[in-house]
Write an enzyme that holds these catalytic residues in place. Sequence first.
Site, PDB file in Angstrom:
ATOM      1  N   GLY A 114       2.658 -28.923  26.340  1.00 57.77           N
ATOM      2  CA  GLY A 114       3.255 -29.711  27.413  1.00 57.77           C
ATOM      3  C   GLY A 114       4.603 -29.146  27.819  1.00 57.77           C
ATOM      4  N   VAL A 115       5.367 -28.721  26.838  1.00 60.40           N
ATOM      5  CA  VAL A 115       6.649 -28.050  27.080  1.00 60.40           C
ATOM      6  C   VAL A 115       6.471 -26.647  26.529  1.00 60.40           C
ATOM      7  CG1 VAL A 115       9.148 -28.091  26.652  1.00 60.40           C
ATOM      8  CG2 VAL A 115       7.863 -30.242  26.753  1.00 60.40           C
ATOM      9  N   HIS A 120       7.326 -26.388  19.561  1.00 60.55           N
ATOM     10  CA  HIS A 120       7.442 -27.612  18.769  1.00 60.55           C
ATOM     11  C   HIS A 120       6.159 -27.870  17.985  1.00 60.55           C
ATOM     12  CE1 HIS A 120       6.034 -28.556  22.843  1.00 60.55           C
ATOM     13  NE2 HIS A 120       5.356 -29.557  22.319  1.00 60.55           N
ATOM     14  N   HIS A 122       3.609 -30.613  16.319  1.00 59.04           N
ATOM     15  CA  HIS A 122       3.174 -32.011  16.410  1.00 59.04           C
ATOM     16  C   HIS A 122       2.676 -32.458  15.043  1.00 59.04           C
ATOM     17  CE1 HIS A 122       3.042 -32.455  20.844  1.00 59.04           C
ATOM     18  NE2 HIS A 122       2.766 -31.161  20.838  1.00 59.04           N
TER      19      HIS A 122
END
Length: 169
Positions: A114-115, A120, A122
Amino acid sequence: METVWAPWRMAYILSEKDRNCFFCHKLREPARDAENYVIYRGKEAFALLNIYPYNNGHLMIAPYAHVSSLTALRPEQLLELFDITRRCEQALREAMRPEGFNIGINVGKVAGAGVEDHLHVHIVPRWNGDTNYMTTISETRVIPQQLEDAYKLLFPYFSENRRFHSLNV
Ligand SMILES: [Zn+2]
């Protein structure tokens, strides 16, 4: 070169980065950590609740460094990214008693990031029979109260006084 913890460098580091980046934006607002659901700040990485969760307790862990791939991280950044991921696993395990976890990284838009510019991890706690959750939240909006409850429940687990099974212990 020896790595020194120099928090004053953060303003400099962040000033060079994409001002529209979701993660960098949260990092620039330490006074608003509670509103931003930032649950833990380490030396190289931090953790926050996902406000569009796949499940209750869905956390994300990101390095401070605005990089898009694991290959761009220095060893100490990589180590803390996963050490915090492990803290998240332990906190979720103790606070929410899940029966399993999905832990993963999407690298690149094609892989579902998403970014995509700011790497990142999850971590999504899973319970038997929870597969309807996504449908439920896509039809209704995520209730802020639910995020606040999750934040309040998990936050104490990230206190510095709390003992975690750290690599250094
Ligand atoms: Zn960023």
